[in-house]
Design an enzyme around this catalytic site. Structure first.
Site, PDB file in Angstrom:
ATOM      1  N   HIS A 106       1.165  -1.248   0.174  1.00  0.00           N
ATOM      2  CA  HIS A 106       0.351  -0.102  -0.036  1.00  0.00           C
ATOM      3  C   HIS A 106       0.253   0.927   0.291  1.00  0.00           C
ATOM      4  CE1 HIS A 106      -2.028  -2.913   2.684  1.00  0.00           C
ATOM      5  NE2 HIS A 106      -3.632  -2.192   1.976  1.00  0.00           N
ATOM      6  N   ASP A 109       2.572   1.360   3.370  1.00  0.00           N
ATOM      7  CA  ASP A 109       3.741   1.196   3.842  1.00  0.00           C
ATOM      8  C   ASP A 109       5.103   1.691   3.272  1.00  0.00           C
ATOM      9  OD1 ASP A 109       1.287  -0.451   4.171  1.00  0.00           O
ATOM     10  OD2 ASP A 109       1.218  -1.739   2.462  1.00  0.00           O
ATOM     11  N   ASP A 301      -4.176 -13.862  -2.396  1.00  0.00           N
ATOM     12  CA  ASP A 301      -3.963 -13.630  -1.173  1.00  0.00           C
ATOM     13  C   ASP A 301      -3.742 -14.293  -0.588  1.00  0.00           C
ATOM     14  OD1 ASP A 301      -3.650 -11.129  -1.821  1.00  0.00           O
ATOM     15  OD2 ASP A 301      -4.343  -9.863  -0.187  1.00  0.00           O
ATOM     16  N   ASP A 344      -0.754 -12.454   1.625  1.00  0.00           N
ATOM     17  CA  ASP A 344      -1.449 -10.795   2.292  1.00  0.00           C
ATOM     18  C   ASP A 344      -1.876 -12.126   4.347  1.00  0.00           C
ATOM     19  OD1 ASP A 344      -2.809  -9.474   3.369  1.00  0.00           O
ATOM     20  OD2 ASP A 344      -4.374  -9.249   2.259  1.00  0.00           O
TER      21      ASP A 344
HETATM   22  C1  XLS Z   1      -7.137  -6.791   4.566  1.00  0.00           C
HETATM   23  C2  XLS Z   1      -7.059  -6.447   2.620  1.00  0.00           C
HETATM   24  C3  XLS Z   1      -6.061  -6.017   2.416  1.00  0.00           C
HETATM   25  C4  XLS Z   1      -5.538  -6.430   0.648  1.00  0.00           C
HETATM   26  C5  XLS Z   1      -4.746  -4.972   0.828  1.00  0.00           C
HETATM   27  O1  XLS Z   1      -8.686  -7.582   4.775  1.00  0.00           O
HETATM   28  O2  XLS Z   1      -6.760  -7.903   2.544  1.00  0.00           O
HETATM   29  O3  XLS Z   1      -4.539  -6.653   2.947  1.00  0.00           O
HETATM   30  O4  XLS Z   1      -4.889  -7.077   0.437  1.00  0.00           O
HETATM   31  O5  XLS Z   1      -6.089  -3.929   0.284  1.00  0.00           O
HETATM   32 NI    NI Z   2      -5.717  -9.112   1.306  1.00  0.00          NI
HETATM   33 NI    NI Z   3      -7.633  -9.496   4.316  1.00  0.00          NI
END
Ligand code: XLS
Ligand code: NI
Ligand code: NI
Length: 441
Positions: A106, A109, A301, A344
């Protein structure tokens, strides 16, 4: 001139090697052999593993009941630029030692957000230049970038769906700068996760108007990025709830309908997250299949939820059965369209050793490798595909085939039904299918 930090943050840990399943070394891959070819492709190219900047280098083990437990050595500077550079040094050291090729971020980040938009943009340009050099030196790339349009209090009522135009304009500016940053870093894709694009109460919400705003907003973002020469894919990441009670990007099917309604289906695909799938009462496999059906199987993710807790615990993947089911869909779909596997996921609050970050990612990569290898064997050596096809055999010939080809009317179906014999039940053989998977794990 940019000075690259020479501090080594993980000095006791070297490059993580593949040692095979009989190794007892916690800092070695047991199944993920990056160069191993499965189904015509190297494992590393199937997966394109990425490290999530926010969890791995920004997360500090906080939870709603307590402050940071993970006081990592790259977090020592109060100066935003120095802090961001130290974080980048740690991130690149980590990613390279893992042998991964990608990261995701992000905007904030990368560097702490400033008081003004203009200063935030300047900071992002400064840190991008630093990151660009590190990318060139290491070969590490950006899988996707995104904008954090959910943490700052200004977004408490949403970003693109905020009832206040000023907030929407601010979000647009933030997304523009995040797109610029992603493009400057040669990012391959761009993600939208609508954390607060939704509502807490319908009583104070004009849902239709908010959805129209979001559709327009995404179209503008796409047009802007394309004008800047961005050729990558945009991903929407569905999630049903948390932090909003009800999020507009509820699940894959909802998002696909939305993208088609607003004419975005050519440029956008889906980024499916395991724990979001399960929060939506689906399986990970289900969400991947829905995306594949729509030709929107974009990116993943990777993480897992908790069987007892109903929130996004973002734990590292370790459920072999769940991931194997997912890899069946993955291989049948021909892999991801532009994306990769982004971890993630965050180490637990009480995982406070530096090596825990390595151990967690090793486990995640091993689970995906083991699952993909099993799924490939199931598809190529077992009766799985044949058995599934057989269930639909009545549509492969005669009247069933005519129906599929659109050659039968409602009246003809009626006449066929009148003349046919009593229907005999056909077993769905679910337990047999489940046993096949178990046999190959
Ligand atoms: C949150 C999301 C976030 C996204 C990116 O729950 O998984 O981490 O992947 O903004
Ligand atoms: Ni995510
Ligand atoms: Ni998430």
């Amino acid at each position: 001139m940019i000075i690259t930090g020479d501090e080594e943050y993980f000095e006791d840990i070297g490059k993580i090697a593949f040692e095979g399943k009989d190794s007892d070394n916690p800092l070695a891959f047991k199944y993920y052999d990056a160069e191993k070819v499965i189904a015509g492709k190297k494992l590393k190219d199937h997966f394109k593993f990425a490290v999530a900047y926010w969890h791995s280098f920004g997360g500090k083990g906080t939870d709603p009941f307590g402050t940071a437990t993970q006081n990592f050595p790259w977090d020592n500077s109060k100066d935003p630029t120095n802090a961001a550079k130290a974080k980048a040094d740690a991130a690149f050291e980590f990613i390279t030692k893992m042998g991964f090729e990608y990261y995701c971020f992000h905007d904030f980040d990368l560097i702490q957000e400033a008081e003004t938009l203009a200063e935030s943009e300047r900071r992002l340009q400064e840190i991008s230049a630093y990151l660009k050099e590190k990318q060139e030196a290491s070969g590490v790339k950006v899988l996707w970038g995104t904008a954090n349009c959910f943490s700052h209090p200004r977004y408490m009522n949403g970003a693109a769906t905020n009832p206040d135009f000023k907030v929407l304009a601010h979000a647009a500016a933030q997304v523009k700068v995040a797109l610029d940053t992603t493009i400057a870093l040669d990012g391959e894709n761009y993600v939208f996760w609508g954390g607060r694009e939704g509502y807490m109460s319908l009583l104070n919400t004009n849902m239709k108007r908010e959805l129209d705003h979001m559709g327009k907003f995404l179209g503008l973002a796409r047009d802007y990025a394309r004008m800047q020469g961005f050729t990558g894919t945009f991903f929407i990441e569905p999630k049903p709830m948390e932090p909003s009670k009800h999020q507009y990007d509820f699940d894959a099917a909802t998002v696909i309908g939305f993208l088609r309604e607003y004419g975005l289906e050519k440029d956008f695909k889906l980024n499916i997250e395991v724990n979001h799938a399960t929060l939506a009462q689906h399986t990970f496999q289900h969400e991947l299949q829905v995306a594949a059906n729509a030709n929107m199987f974009g990116s993943i993710d990777a993480n897992r939820g908790d069987y007892q807790n109903g929130w996004d615990t973002d734990q590292f993947p370790n459920n072999l059965y769940e991931v194997t089911e997912a890899m069946l869909v993955f291989l049948e779909a021909g892999g991801l369209q532009g994306g990769g596997i982004n971890f993630d996921a965050k180490i637990r609050r009480n995982s406070t050793d530096l090596e825990d970050l390595f151990i967690a990612h090793i486990g995640g990569a091993d689970i995906f490798a083991r699952a993909l290898i099993a799924a490939d064997q199931i598809l190529s050596s077992s009766s799985y595909l044949k058995l599934r096809k057989q269930r639909y055999a009545s549509f492969d010939t005669l009247q069933g085939q005519d129906f599929e080809h659109g050659k039968l009317s409602m009246r003809e179906l009626y006449e066929i039904a009148l003349s046919q014999d009593k229907i005999q039940p056909t077993s769905g053989k679910q337990e047999f299918f489940e046993n096949i998977i178990n046999q190959y794990l």
